[in-house]
Design an enzyme around this catalytic site. Structure first.
Site: not given
Length: 263
Positions: A116, A139-141
């Site tokens: 991120g 990995p924000e999703i």
């Protein structure tokens, strides 16, 4: 340590060695990007830009991680009322721009997870090396957020970047090297030596030429071919008039190492 760079620092570890400022992100356990780290990093890089004793920067992470993303606990305490989110977003943007716009070239040694915001830090640096076991991802999703995609476009092609952003896929150091994203993927125990060798090579060049070269690369990145090359030609003419440029040409003809004075 030059007086202008003296801390105290609570989220960074800073040393200066042979013209290279070594900056370690230091917010255990995973070096998450906190408000304090952003403020300190922005302040320090702005100072480095105007500190002649420093000619290059080496940026890495303390411990096993580079930067595992935004500090979500810090975010919860920072964003509590009207205006807090825009202020936080602006601080984050300026932290990344402080790296990209630092007058001195920045070598990034990716020692572990760079996720991120960590990926955005990596993408804001000039030259990248990685430990084979390092990982880079968005990995924000998986936590209901977005971020870092535009920075990721500076590193990855269309399909890979979208796969990373839409699935959270992480890419390791060996794959980063295969894709041409980093200059080398080495065992983690060799990483800082590899990165320092690059930083020292950068520091050995004319400081004026390095500053103008990085400024030029930043400026022409989004220009057309015609406009970008014209700008580069103008900067070449400016560099050629410096004392350092004349010394470089004399040293080349005399088959000796140049002695640069930053003029």
């Amino acid at each position: 340590m030059p007086e202008a760079l003296t801390g105290p620092y609570t989220a960074l570890d800073v040393t200066v060695d042979d013209g290279v400022a070594v900056i370690l992100l230091a917010n255990p356990p995973v070096n998450a990007l906190s408000t304090q780290m952003m403020d300190e990093l922005t302040w320090l890089l702005d100072r480095i830009s105007e500190t002649p004793e420093v000619r290059a920067v080496l940026l890495s992470g303390q411990g096993r991680n580079f930067c595992a993303g935004a500090d979500l606990k810090n975010r919860a305490t920072t964003i509590q009322g009207p205006g807090d989110l825009p202020r936080h977003s602006r601080r984050t943007r300026e932290c990344f721009h402080a790296i990209r716009e630092c007058a001195k070239p920045v070598v990034c040694a990716i020692n572990g997870a760079a996720l991120g915001a960590g990926l955005a830090i990596v993408a804001s640096c000039d030259i990248l090396v990685a430990a084979s076991t390092a990982t880079v991802g968005l990995p924000e999703i998986n936590v209901g957020l977005l971020g870092g995609g535009r920075h990721g476009m500076r590193l990855f092609g269309h399909s890979r970047l979208r796969r990373m952003m839409l699935t959270g896929l992480r890419v390791d150091g060996d794959e980063l090297y295969r894709l041409g994203v980093v200059e080398a993927a080495v065992p983690v125990e060799s990483l800082m030596d590899e990165a320092m060798a690059l930083a020292r090579e950068l520091a050995s060049k004319s400081p004026l030429a390095s500053i103008l070269a990085k400024q030029t690369l930043n400026a022409i990145e989004d220009m057309s071919l015609r406009d970008g090359y014209r700008y580069e030609q103008d900067m070449t003419a400016a560099i050629a008039r410096t004392e350092d440029a004349q010394e470089a040409r004399r040293a080349f003809l005399e088959k000796r190492a140049p002695v640069f004075k930053g003029r």
